[in-house]
Motif scaffolding. Structure first.
Motif, mmCIF file in Angstrom:
data_model
loop_
_atom_site.group_PDB
_atom_site.id
_atom_site.type_symbol
_atom_site.label_atom_id
_atom_site.label_comp_id
_atom_site.label_asym_id
_atom_site.label_seq_id
_atom_site.Cartn_x
_atom_site.Cartn_y
_atom_site.Cartn_z
ATOM 1 N N SER A 182 0.846 -1.188 0.000
ATOM 2 C CA SER A 182 0.000 0.000 0.000
ATOM 3 C C SER A 182 0.890 1.250 0.000
ATOM 4 C CB SER A 182 -0.940 0.016 1.209
ATOM 5 O OG SER A 182 -0.213 0.216 2.388
ATOM 6 N N GLU A 183 0.271 2.413 -0.054
ATOM 7 C CA GLU A 183 0.989 3.683 -0.078
ATOM 8 C C GLU A 183 1.878 3.821 1.160
ATOM 9 O OE1 GLU A 183 2.614 6.801 -1.314
ATOM 10 O OE2 GLU A 183 0.876 6.267 -2.534
ATOM 11 N N SER A 184 3.121 4.212 0.983
ATOM 12 C CA SER A 184 4.078 4.243 2.094
ATOM 13 C C SER A 184 3.774 5.335 3.119
ATOM 14 C CB SER A 184 5.505 4.400 1.565
ATOM 15 O OG SER A 184 5.638 5.590 0.838
ATOM 16 N N LYS A 185 3.113 6.393 2.721
ATOM 17 C CA LYS A 185 2.825 7.484 3.666
ATOM 18 C C LYS A 185 1.979 7.001 4.847
ATOM 19 C CE LYS A 185 2.412 12.169 4.156
ATOM 20 N NZ LYS A 185 3.479 12.763 4.860
ATOM 21 N N GLU A 186 1.038 6.126 4.605
ATOM 22 C CA GLU A 186 0.154 5.603 5.644
ATOM 23 C C GLU A 186 0.462 4.149 5.986
ATOM 24 O OE1 GLU A 186 -2.473 7.340 7.130
ATOM 25 O OE2 GLU A 186 -1.601 9.089 6.165
ATOM 26 N N PHE A 187 1.413 3.583 5.326
ATOM 27 C CA PHE A 187 1.670 2.154 5.404
ATOM 28 C C PHE A 187 1.918 1.629 6.820
ATOM 29 C CE2 PHE A 187 4.421 -1.557 5.042
ATOM 30 C CZ PHE A 187 3.608 -2.352 4.265
ATOM 31 N N CYS A 188 2.774 2.273 7.569
ATOM 32 C CA CYS A 188 3.144 1.796 8.911
ATOM 33 C C CYS A 188 1.943 1.779 9.860
ATOM 34 C CB CYS A 188 4.253 2.661 9.493
ATOM 35 S SG CYS A 188 5.742 2.639 8.470
ATOM 36 N N LEU A 189 0.955 2.598 9.554
ATOM 37 C CA LEU A 189 -0.202 2.700 10.442
ATOM 38 C C LEU A 189 -1.162 1.519 10.326
ATOM 39 C CD1 LEU A 189 -0.824 6.511 9.997
ATOM 40 C CD2 LEU A 189 0.446 5.342 11.810
#
Length: 178
Positions: A134-141
């Motif tokens: 998925s998109e890395s900007k929100e990925f860790c969440l």
């Protein structure tokens, strides 16, 4: 004679599909007959955005679907047993069969430590950088709580991606800090 006419008509249909149709239609026709036809891209939009310095260039380029090398080369047997979807070795070992990662770091990210590369990466392809799922900007969440992270003083007002400060695989520092 009849076979020549049928062949000529078939080639005429294919040629009109290749040269006279919209990109999407041309892709559908060609991919019906041939394997490995690349999907149509909006190359002109990307080039225009790059020329004008628009933000669209960055996101359009980043969102282009990229395939993992062996998958793109149709080397399925590098990971799968012939004629099946079964892996040639446990998934925990499979990625490390080709990819070299240094495990000599003090802190290793949980999924990597357990061989769960596919928790974060798609082994076939992805429109996201580094074949992320998925998109890395929100990925860790997806795994880390936004509320817990946001409560830390170090994260107050931070808008950068997590990997700006943290190494996604491992680090010699606490909290996987770079």
């Amino acid at each position: 004679m009849k076979g020549a006419w049928i062949s000529a008509i078939a080639w005429l249909i294919i040629a009109s599909g290749v040269y006279g149709c919209a990109d999407e239609t041309r892709y559908r026709i060609l991919s019906f007959f041939f394997d490995g036809v690349p999907p149509p891209r909006k190359a002109a939009a990307v080039q225009d955005a790059k020329r004008t310095g628009g933000a669209e260039a960055d996101t359009t380029e980043r969102r282009r679907y990229r395939e993992h090398g062996p998958y793109a080369a149709k080397l399925c047997e590098g990971c799968h047993q012939r004629g099946s979807n079964k892996l040639i070795m446990p998934v925990e070992e499979l990625c490390l069969n080709c990819h070299v990662l240094k495990f000599g770091k003090k802190k290793i990210h949980g999924p990597l430590a357990t061989g769960g590369c596919t928790v974060c990466h798609d082994p076939h392809g992805s429109p996201y950088r580094f074949l992320l799922v998925s998109e890395s900007k929100e990925f860790c969440l997806y795994c880390h709580s936004r509320n817990e992270i946001g409560a830390r003083a170090a994260h107050q007002g931070v808008t950068a991606e997590c990997t700006t400060c943290h190494d996604a695989h491992g680090s010699g520092n606490e909290f996987l800090l770079k």
